[in-house]
Write an enzyme that holds these catalytic residues in place. Structure first.
Site, PDB file in Angstrom:
ATOM      1  N   HIS A 266     -27.069  -6.295 -18.328  1.00  0.00           N
ATOM      2  CA  HIS A 266     -26.929  -6.143 -16.885  1.00  0.00           C
ATOM      3  C   HIS A 266     -25.742  -6.950 -16.394  1.00  0.00           C
ATOM      4  O   HIS A 266     -25.346  -7.942 -17.016  1.00  0.00           O
ATOM      5  CB  HIS A 266     -28.185  -6.623 -16.150  1.00  0.00           C
ATOM      6  CG  HIS A 266     -29.381  -5.760 -16.339  1.00  0.00           C
ATOM      7  ND1 HIS A 266     -29.545  -4.555 -15.699  1.00  0.00           N
ATOM      8  CD2 HIS A 266     -30.481  -5.926 -17.114  1.00  0.00           C
ATOM      9  CE1 HIS A 266     -30.699  -4.017 -16.054  1.00  0.00           C
ATOM     10  NE2 HIS A 266     -31.281  -4.829 -16.916  1.00  0.00           N
TER      11      HIS A 266
ATOM     12  N   HIS B  83     -36.258  -6.409 -15.928  1.00  0.00           N
ATOM     13  CA  HIS B  83     -36.741  -7.640 -16.553  1.00  0.00           C
ATOM     14  C   HIS B  83     -36.790  -8.774 -15.532  1.00  0.00           C
ATOM     15  O   HIS B  83     -37.775  -9.508 -15.440  1.00  0.00           O
ATOM     16  CB  HIS B  83     -35.822  -8.042 -17.711  1.00  0.00           C
ATOM     17  CG  HIS B  83     -36.091  -7.318 -18.990  1.00  0.00           C
ATOM     18  ND1 HIS B  83     -35.951  -5.955 -19.104  1.00  0.00           N
ATOM     19  CD2 HIS B  83     -36.482  -7.777 -20.219  1.00  0.00           C
ATOM     20  CE1 HIS B  83     -36.242  -5.593 -20.352  1.00  0.00           C
ATOM     21  NE2 HIS B  83     -36.576  -6.676 -21.037  1.00  0.00           N
TER      22      HIS B  83
END
Length: 339
Positions: free
Chosen positions: A238, A185
């Site tokens: 993450h 992303h």
């Protein structure tokens, strides 16, 4: 495309073939390659966060991350063609496919949008290589996997557990939970922001209605990229280092593709009829060499000019003098080099 600006269909087909070949490894990674299996320490708190849905889903990122740059490129080329280039259309190249003419707008869109998609493939390929090679566990790994060892009880915190089995039945989530490094992303959003910002900086070579409009658009692109990246940490998708590396890699690929692959600044196509006064440039006078009047005294006669207004960094046109009025006009990158 040959030197006489005739577009060869064989070259267009070759472009699509190359783009397809670049995309094939992406399909192989997602469908057939298992991520590297890493062990864990049962007291590792960095992988014990709860599972949450993504604020910005992958599907949403793809739609927005592709749609916004394409719309900006389309709007920019339409505005240039319909507004800025009406009075100087004869200065631009004309293109042909066999006996049919092709408007330069179509060629420009094919060029810049095509290079953008090539960069998207480059960026995603680098992401997948890192993800499947390293196999780092996401912050919610333990909650998704629920391993049979070290999940409920941590009796041996110093033991690196490698022989474990996930008790969760959701194999897709378990698979994704091992693809933390680095953030796709973050890499994609910063790639799109850098490529689009550099493209706009090059193609919009003079102020667009207001001097603030272009910087605001560029700031919004980077602000959106930063927001997407930060949500990956707040959603426990993450680790912060994954997002940082993703931002760096996406930025590097975006800058590289824009400057050295798409060569957006070499393809600025600045017409010679651009009005330098639109940049708020000012012409100033300076004294010439002194002359002697009838009484023997020196009188300053102002006939020599200092050309201040002719330096136009946006238009890359430089007018200078050595000892007197300007004598040379230099313009760089006046036309599109090639597509």
């Amino acid at each position: 495309m040959s030197d006489n600006n005739t577009i060869r269909m064989s070259r267009v087909l070759c472009d699509f073939l190359v783009l397809t070949l670049i995309a094939i490894p992406l399909y192989i990674f997602h469908e057939f390659v298992p991520p590297h299996r890493r062990g864990f320490y049962c007291d590792d708190e960095s992988i014990r966060y709860p599972f949450r849905k993504s604020t910005v889903s992958r599907q949403m990122l793809i739609v927005i991350g592709l749609l916004i740059p394409i719309l900006l490129i389309l709007a920019t080329e339409l505005f240039r063609t319909l507004a800025w280039e009406k009075k100087c259309e004869q200065e631009f190249k004309t293109y042909h496919v066999r006996n049919h003419s092709v408007h330069r707008l179509i060629v420009r869109l094919y060029c810049f949008i095509g290079y953008f998609f090539v960069g998207v493939c480059f960026n995603q390929l680098m992401v997948d290589i890192a993800k499947y090679t390293i196999g780092r566990q996401r912050p919610h790994f333990m909650d998704v996997c629920r391993p049979n060892l070290g999940y409920d009880q941590c009796t041996t915190p110093d033991v690196y557990i490698t022989e474990f089995k996930c008790t969760s039945n959701d194999t897709k989530l378990v698979h994704e939970a091992q693809l933390s490094f680095y953030s796709g992303h973050s890499a994609f959003s910063f790639y799109a922001a850098w490529f689009t910002s550099l493209y706009l900086q090059a193609r919009l070579f003079r102020p667009l209605f207001s001097r603030l409009l272009l910087p605001v658009i560029q700031f919004l692109l980077f602000g959106g990229a930063a927001y997407v990246s930060l949500t990956r940490v707040s959603d426990y998708k993450h680790h912060w280092s994954d997002v940082l590396v993703g931002a760096i890699m996406g930025s590097a690929i975006g800058i590289f593709v824009a400057l050295f692959v798409a060569e957006v600044f070499k393809r600025r196509e600045i017409p010679s009829s651009s009005n330098p006064n639109e940049f708020g440039l000012i012409r100033m006078d300076r004294p010439e060499n002194s002359t002697t009047n009838g009484n023997g005294s020196n009188t300053i006669v102002s006939t020599q000019h200092v050309i201040v207004s002719e330096v136009d960094p946006a238009n890359q046109r430089l007018l200078w003098t050595s000892s007197g009025p300007a004598s040379k006009n230099y313009q760089d990158d006046r036309y599109m080099d090639h597509y």
